[in-house]
Design a protein around this motif. Sequence first.
Motif, PDB file in Angstrom:
ATOM      1  N   LEU A 197       0.832  -1.203   0.000  1.00  0.00           N
ATOM      2  CA  LEU A 197       0.000   0.000   0.000  1.00  0.00           C
ATOM      3  C   LEU A 197       0.866   1.253   0.000  1.00  0.00           C
ATOM      4  CD1 LEU A 197      -2.813   1.330   0.199  1.00  0.00           C
ATOM      5  CD2 LEU A 197      -2.611   1.154   2.704  1.00  0.00           C
ATOM      6  N   LEU A 198       1.944   1.237   0.765  1.00  0.00           N
ATOM      7  CA  LEU A 198       2.849   2.393   0.809  1.00  0.00           C
ATOM      8  C   LEU A 198       3.461   2.656  -0.561  1.00  0.00           C
ATOM      9  CD1 LEU A 198       4.418   4.546   2.415  1.00  0.00           C
ATOM     10  CD2 LEU A 198       6.131   2.782   2.920  1.00  0.00           C
ATOM     11  N   ILE A 199       3.920   1.607  -1.229  1.00  0.00           N
ATOM     12  CA  ILE A 199       4.525   1.772  -2.556  1.00  0.00           C
ATOM     13  C   ILE A 199       3.487   2.267  -3.561  1.00  0.00           C
ATOM     14  CG2 ILE A 199       5.581   0.538  -4.490  1.00  0.00           C
ATOM     15  CD1 ILE A 199       6.953  -1.263  -2.443  1.00  0.00           C
ATOM     16  N   ALA A 200       2.305   1.635  -3.550  1.00  0.00           N
ATOM     17  CA  ALA A 200       1.264   1.999  -4.521  1.00  0.00           C
ATOM     18  C   ALA A 200       0.812   3.439  -4.348  1.00  0.00           C
ATOM     19  CB  ALA A 200       0.072   1.049  -4.374  1.00  0.00           C
ATOM     20  N   THR A 201       0.609   3.865  -3.114  1.00  0.00           N
ATOM     21  CA  THR A 201       0.146   5.238  -2.881  1.00  0.00           C
ATOM     22  C   THR A 201       1.244   6.257  -3.190  1.00  0.00           C
ATOM     23  OG1 THR A 201       0.700   4.949  -0.525  1.00  0.00           O
ATOM     24  CG2 THR A 201      -1.605   4.632  -1.178  1.00  0.00           C
ATOM     25  N   THR A 202       2.505   5.877  -2.953  1.00  0.00           N
ATOM     26  CA  THR A 202       3.600   6.785  -3.301  1.00  0.00           C
ATOM     27  C   THR A 202       3.684   6.976  -4.809  1.00  0.00           C
ATOM     28  OG1 THR A 202       4.858   6.076  -1.359  1.00  0.00           O
ATOM     29  CG2 THR A 202       6.086   7.177  -3.093  1.00  0.00           C
ATOM     30  N   VAL A 203       3.557   5.861  -5.555  1.00  0.00           N
ATOM     31  CA  VAL A 203       3.563   5.950  -7.019  1.00  0.00           C
ATOM     32  C   VAL A 203       2.368   6.771  -7.499  1.00  0.00           C
ATOM     33  CG1 VAL A 203       3.320   4.613  -9.150  1.00  0.00           C
ATOM     34  CG2 VAL A 203       4.832   3.805  -7.335  1.00  0.00           C
ATOM     35  N   GLY A 204       1.186   6.516  -6.917  1.00  0.00           N
ATOM     36  CA  GLY A 204      -0.005   7.266  -7.309  1.00  0.00           C
ATOM     37  C   GLY A 204       0.111   8.745  -7.007  1.00  0.00           C
ATOM     38  N   PHE A 205       0.585   9.074  -5.828  1.00  0.00           N
ATOM     39  CA  PHE A 205       0.756  10.472  -5.413  1.00  0.00           C
ATOM     40  C   PHE A 205       1.721  11.194  -6.355  1.00  0.00           C
ATOM     41  CE2 PHE A 205       3.492  13.349  -2.858  1.00  0.00           C
ATOM     42  CZ  PHE A 205       2.565  14.337  -2.577  1.00  0.00           C
ATOM     43  N   CYS A 206       2.873  10.550  -6.619  1.00  0.00           N
ATOM     44  CA  CYS A 206       3.891  11.164  -7.475  1.00  0.00           C
ATOM     45  C   CYS A 206       3.395  11.294  -8.910  1.00  0.00           C
ATOM     46  CB  CYS A 206       5.164  10.318  -7.422  1.00  0.00           C
ATOM     47  SG  CYS A 206       6.499  10.910  -8.479  1.00  0.00           S
ATOM     48  N   GLY A 207       2.800  10.219  -9.431  1.00  0.00           N
ATOM     49  CA  GLY A 207       2.363  10.228 -10.825  1.00  0.00           C
ATOM     50  C   GLY A 207       1.249  11.219 -11.080  1.00  0.00           C
ATOM     51  N   ALA A 227     -12.274  18.771 -15.599  1.00  0.00           N
ATOM     52  CA  ALA A 227     -12.708  17.575 -14.863  1.00  0.00           C
ATOM     53  C   ALA A 227     -11.523  16.652 -14.570  1.00  0.00           C
ATOM     54  CB  ALA A 227     -13.767  16.832 -15.662  1.00  0.00           C
ATOM     55  N   ALA A 228     -10.633  16.534 -15.576  1.00  0.00           N
ATOM     56  CA  ALA A 228      -9.453  15.683 -15.391  1.00  0.00           C
ATOM     57  C   ALA A 228      -8.557  16.225 -14.280  1.00  0.00           C
ATOM     58  CB  ALA A 228      -8.674  15.573 -16.700  1.00  0.00           C
ATOM     59  N   LEU A 229      -8.366  17.555 -14.257  1.00  0.00           N
ATOM     60  CA  LEU A 229      -7.537  18.160 -13.209  1.00  0.00           C
ATOM     61  C   LEU A 229      -8.130  17.938 -11.827  1.00  0.00           C
ATOM     62  CD1 LEU A 229      -6.388  21.561 -14.778  1.00  0.00           C
ATOM     63  CD2 LEU A 229      -4.934  19.659 -14.082  1.00  0.00           C
ATOM     64  N   ILE A 230      -9.448  18.095 -11.716  1.00  0.00           N
ATOM     65  CA  ILE A 230     -10.109  17.878 -10.422  1.00  0.00           C
ATOM     66  C   ILE A 230      -9.930  16.429  -9.978  1.00  0.00           C
ATOM     67  CG2 ILE A 230     -12.337  17.814  -9.242  1.00  0.00           C
ATOM     68  CD1 ILE A 230     -13.186  20.196 -11.023  1.00  0.00           C
ATOM     69  N   ALA A 231     -10.149  15.487 -10.928  1.00  0.00           N
ATOM     70  CA  ALA A 231     -10.022  14.066 -10.591  1.00  0.00           C
ATOM     71  C   ALA A 231      -8.581  13.706 -10.218  1.00  0.00           C
ATOM     72  CB  ALA A 231     -10.479  13.219 -11.779  1.00  0.00           C
ATOM     73  N   ILE A 232      -7.623  14.271 -10.977  1.00  0.00           N
ATOM     74  CA  ILE A 232      -6.201  13.993 -10.701  1.00  0.00           C
ATOM     75  C   ILE A 232      -5.821  14.498  -9.318  1.00  0.00           C
ATOM     76  CG2 ILE A 232      -3.868  14.734 -11.324  1.00  0.00           C
ATOM     77  CD1 ILE A 232      -4.761  14.487 -14.277  1.00  0.00           C
ATOM     78  N   ASN A 233      -6.230  15.715  -8.974  1.00  0.00           N
ATOM     79  CA  ASN A 233      -5.865  16.269  -7.657  1.00  0.00           C
ATOM     80  C   ASN A 233      -6.578  15.553  -6.527  1.00  0.00           C
ATOM     81  OD1 ASN A 233      -4.086  18.889  -7.761  1.00  0.00           O
ATOM     82  ND2 ASN A 233      -5.365  18.931  -9.603  1.00  0.00           N
ATOM     83  N   ALA A 234      -7.829  15.174  -6.755  1.00  0.00           N
ATOM     84  CA  ALA A 234      -8.539  14.406  -5.721  1.00  0.00           C
ATOM     85  C   ALA A 234      -7.859  13.061  -5.500  1.00  0.00           C
ATOM     86  CB  ALA A 234      -9.999  14.217  -6.120  1.00  0.00           C
ATOM     87  N   GLY A 235      -7.517  12.383  -6.603  1.00  0.00           N
ATOM     88  CA  GLY A 235      -6.832  11.102  -6.477  1.00  0.00           C
ATOM     89  C   GLY A 235      -5.467  11.235  -5.844  1.00  0.00           C
ATOM     90  N   GLY A 236      -4.733  12.298  -6.225  1.00  0.00           N
ATOM     91  CA  GLY A 236      -3.413  12.526  -5.660  1.00  0.00           C
ATOM     92  C   GLY A 236      -3.453  12.789  -4.167  1.00  0.00           C
ATOM     93  N   LEU A 237      -4.417  13.601  -3.748  1.00  0.00           N
ATOM     94  CA  LEU A 237      -4.540  13.904  -2.319  1.00  0.00           C
ATOM     95  C   LEU A 237      -4.979  12.663  -1.527  1.00  0.00           C
ATOM     96  CD1 LEU A 237      -6.152  17.463  -2.552  1.00  0.00           C
ATOM     97  CD2 LEU A 237      -3.829  16.880  -1.821  1.00  0.00           C
ATOM     98  N   ALA A 238      -5.863  11.850  -2.131  1.00  0.00           N
ATOM     99  CA  ALA A 238      -6.273  10.601  -1.469  1.00  0.00           C
ATOM    100  C   ALA A 238      -5.067   9.674  -1.301  1.00  0.00           C
ATOM    101  CB  ALA A 238      -7.364   9.922  -2.278  1.00  0.00           C
ATOM    102  N   CYS A 239      -4.240   9.585  -2.359  1.00  0.00           N
ATOM    103  CA  CYS A 239      -3.021   8.778  -2.273  1.00  0.00           C
ATOM    104  C   CYS A 239      -2.088   9.314  -1.191  1.00  0.00           C
ATOM    105  CB  CYS A 239      -2.301   8.768  -3.620  1.00  0.00           C
ATOM    106  SG  CYS A 239      -3.058   7.704  -4.856  1.00  0.00           S
TER     107      CYS A 239
END
Length: 606
Positions: free
Chosen positions: A41-51, A87-99
């Motif tokens: 989970l730590l690796i996946a969320t770090t990759v998601g946050f960074c990406g 919409a893409a920017l909102i989704a990307i930032n929401a996903g990034g913050l969740a990660c």
Amino acid sequence: MSAVASGAAGAGAAGRRPSLTRRTIHYYWQATRRHLGLFVLLIATTVGFCGLLSYGNPYVMSLIVDRVSAEPVAADEVLAAFGPSIAALIAINAGGLACSKLQDYAFWKLQIAVNYDLATMAFDALSNQSMTFHSNRFGGTLVSQTTKFINGYTQMINNLTFPFLPVICSVVFTCALLAPVVPLYTAVLMALLAVYGVISYVMYKRILHLNEKAAGAQNQLSGELSDAVTNILAVKTYGREDYERGLFDRANREVVARDSQRMRASLARGIITAAITLVIMSVVTVFIAGGNAWFGITPGTVVIMFTYTYTVTNQFNFINQGLQRFNQAFGEASGMTAVLDEPRLVADAPGARPLVVECGDIEFKGLSFWYSDGGARTQVFDDFNLRIPAGQRVGLVGMSGAGKTTLTKLLLRLADIQEGEILVDGQNVADITQQSLRRQIAYVPQEALLFHRTIAENIAYGRPDATEGEIREAARQANALEFIEALPQGFATVTGERGVKLSGGQRQRIAIARAMLADAPILVLDEATSALDSESEAAVQEALGRLMAGRTSIVVAHRLSTVASLDRIVVLDHGRIVEDGPHAELVERNGEYAGLWSRQTGAYLG
């Protein structure tokens, strides 16, 4: 530690350096894989946050820039033209913050869980090592090494989370997004980053041994401090504060010297890698300035070229700090890693079973034992034989070095014999579990072993489930109840480290109360009254008389008055039995024991 020993230790550490680092990673992985879900989970969320935040946002912005630069957008067409991007920017930032938040959770949860496992691993290793192991090491150094070993894992995971995973992500995402658009630029950038990475790794390897030496110097400093504080009474009563300060200062200066070496090497590496960073940024500037003219690069592509290059270069800048922290973490963890790698000098045999004592008969059969220290062999016993029937009270006497205390330690399996057998009710102690053996033997040493806990906890140490009434009765039988009740907090009084708040006689009576409450069928008393004054000795002797009743008892003593009333006295000389019998019979023989008795009683009467 002498200069020669220090040098030898340093050479040994240097010789084992790669192995120690690999072994440290091995122990860290052993603990991590128990919580593999959190690690993944730590690796996946770090990759998601960074990406998402570092690469998703700039990519969508590049599309917006290209659309704006292509042709003007009317006010009533903004939502139609840019709605999907918004919409893409909102989704990307929401996903990034969740990660990001999940990353925080995974990091803390993993750190807490693994630190617990590592602390348990270190404690088990230390508590299950032999007394030979502990007698050759500073207790303070072992505590320091344990702390650094645990902290090293936190540093390693912190480094993995930032910057190393983001660095890997930045390289992968930069290649994936830029290579189809500007392949030449991507190839040049990756080549420069590869040079950067190779140089950083080579210098990391060179600096690793400096971190291990710095950690060794810090451990030595901790040991010196622990030794001085533990023996502070000796320091003060002999007026040796200045001497101990000199030893501490010498160790402290060694820490400064080692840290300074590490600092200079790290600064040199930082200067070299900074120069490579400057080259990379120069290349990107040239490409960005001429990209449109030379390669037809769009404004949006220019934006992501600069943003991605700046991101990946910035991440690589942190590699120096990360490698330095890795160096420090593995260097400081190396001390405990070496301890974990130490073979157990006394270990339970495979399939060892619990000891069952019905009578308490003890037999030393064909026993041979020797110490090996620094390559020298010191023989203590050679084909030694002794049988102690159940319930018999036996005294072991003889000159210092005769093997009295060693014999009791071998019975307790604090060290293992090389040849022969030690049998308890016919059961070989080598084939039974150490804990079950020691729980059947109540041991009272010369210096009472008390914890920095309450008197009640100390008495109940051998039987933690004892009731308050049972603890009180054990104290009464040990002649300790009167002085305990006279204390302001009674049984709730904290004894201080090693019982320093109590007198020698009081400590010894608490140790006897502990042995009484444990109610073991076998009793070992090792010089239990030798350090006491006459009044305390009388109280302790009376308590010991009660304690020995009905138990197989082995009493080691220099004061022959302690053993004169026992059933039997065994006189040892250089690991051999030279006399064996009751006190009166041995005195009549006019042999070794009679000579010892005459000298002691004569000195007493004079």
